[in-house]
Design an enzyme around this catalytic site. Sequence first.
Site, PDB file in Angstrom:
ATOM      1  N   CYS A  88       0.852  -1.189   0.000  1.00  0.00           N
ATOM      2  CA  CYS A  88       0.000   0.000   0.000  1.00  0.00           C
ATOM      3  C   CYS A  88       0.885   1.235   0.000  1.00  0.00           C
ATOM      4  O   CYS A  88       1.866   1.295   0.754  1.00  0.00           O
ATOM      5  CB  CYS A  88      -0.892  -0.018   1.242  1.00  0.00           C
ATOM      6  SG  CYS A  88      -2.021   1.387   1.352  1.00  0.00           S
ATOM      7  N   HIS A 130      -8.749  -3.778  -2.833  1.00  0.00           N
ATOM      8  CA  HIS A 130      -7.880  -2.998  -1.960  1.00  0.00           C
ATOM      9  C   HIS A 130      -8.320  -1.529  -1.927  1.00  0.00           C
ATOM     10  O   HIS A 130      -8.456  -0.935  -0.852  1.00  0.00           O
ATOM     11  CB  HIS A 130      -6.435  -3.113  -2.467  1.00  0.00           C
ATOM     12  CG  HIS A 130      -5.436  -2.332  -1.685  1.00  0.00           C
ATOM     13  ND1 HIS A 130      -4.505  -2.921  -0.859  1.00  0.00           N
ATOM     14  CD2 HIS A 130      -5.192  -0.996  -1.608  1.00  0.00           C
ATOM     15  CE1 HIS A 130      -3.751  -1.988  -0.308  1.00  0.00           C
ATOM     16  NE2 HIS A 130      -4.149  -0.807  -0.758  1.00  0.00           N
ATOM     17  N   GLU A 131      -8.555  -0.955  -3.096  1.00  0.00           N
ATOM     18  CA  GLU A 131      -8.931   0.459  -3.164  1.00  0.00           C
ATOM     19  C   GLU A 131     -10.337   0.692  -2.609  1.00  0.00           C
ATOM     20  O   GLU A 131     -10.587   1.701  -1.938  1.00  0.00           O
ATOM     21  CB  GLU A 131      -8.805   0.990  -4.592  1.00  0.00           C
ATOM     22  CG  GLU A 131      -7.404   0.906  -5.176  1.00  0.00           C
ATOM     23  CD  GLU A 131      -6.309   1.473  -4.291  1.00  0.00           C
ATOM     24  OE1 GLU A 131      -6.541   2.460  -3.558  1.00  0.00           O
ATOM     25  OE2 GLU A 131      -5.194   0.912  -4.307  1.00  0.00           O
ATOM     26  N   HIS A 134     -10.145   0.957   1.030  1.00  0.00           N
ATOM     27  CA  HIS A 134      -9.745   2.303   1.468  1.00  0.00           C
ATOM     28  C   HIS A 134     -10.965   3.215   1.602  1.00  0.00           C
ATOM     29  O   HIS A 134     -11.040   4.038   2.512  1.00  0.00           O
ATOM     30  CB  HIS A 134      -8.758   2.937   0.485  1.00  0.00           C
ATOM     31  CG  HIS A 134      -7.333   2.609   0.745  1.00  0.00           C
ATOM     32  ND1 HIS A 134      -6.690   2.909   1.932  1.00  0.00           N
ATOM     33  CD2 HIS A 134      -6.401   2.017  -0.035  1.00  0.00           C
ATOM     34  CE1 HIS A 134      -5.435   2.512   1.869  1.00  0.00           C
ATOM     35  NE2 HIS A 134      -5.232   1.947   0.685  1.00  0.00           N
TER      36      HIS A 134
END
Length: 181
Positions: A88, A130-131, A134
Amino acid sequence: MAIQPIRIFGDPVLRTVARPVTTFDKELRGLVSDLTDTMLDAPGAGLAAPQLGVSLRVFAYNVDGVVGHLINPDLALTDEEQDGPEGCLSLPGLRFDTKRAYGVVAKGFNMYGDPVTVEGTQLLARCIQHETDHLDGIIFIDRLDREQRKAALKAIREADWGDGPAPTVKISPHSTFGSAR
């Protein structure tokens, strides 16, 4: 537009659930441009708006030479899993094997408000998950099992950028495929 500083682990914006985008205007297009420029400069496979300090549901991605972005993503994940290294830009230098769904169908919008669908497997699926994490205030280390998470937190404390306040671990509300404890 411009390369922006990336927020580092410990910044509260990274633990905040981002707000949905409701206005598709010049300002949003500028944000997408900043995300893309910053991601490509870093370089990274993806970058979410909270990583630039903007609490909106927007991210950019760059996987296998395909650069794109997604706004207000809604994901459908495959049951098949993959396990592989993940890092990351908000945790520089750290990489840990992380379980994710093998495939994803992500529906959302482009910067003009047009509906888009992005389908992918392997790295693209990992990046989109993953994004999107976030955008939900989740960082990939939250998905690690207890021992890996302990090792990640130790590595953060020992990192030259990790001298801030003690990190907070947030348990993911999403499937961890039985790996989190």
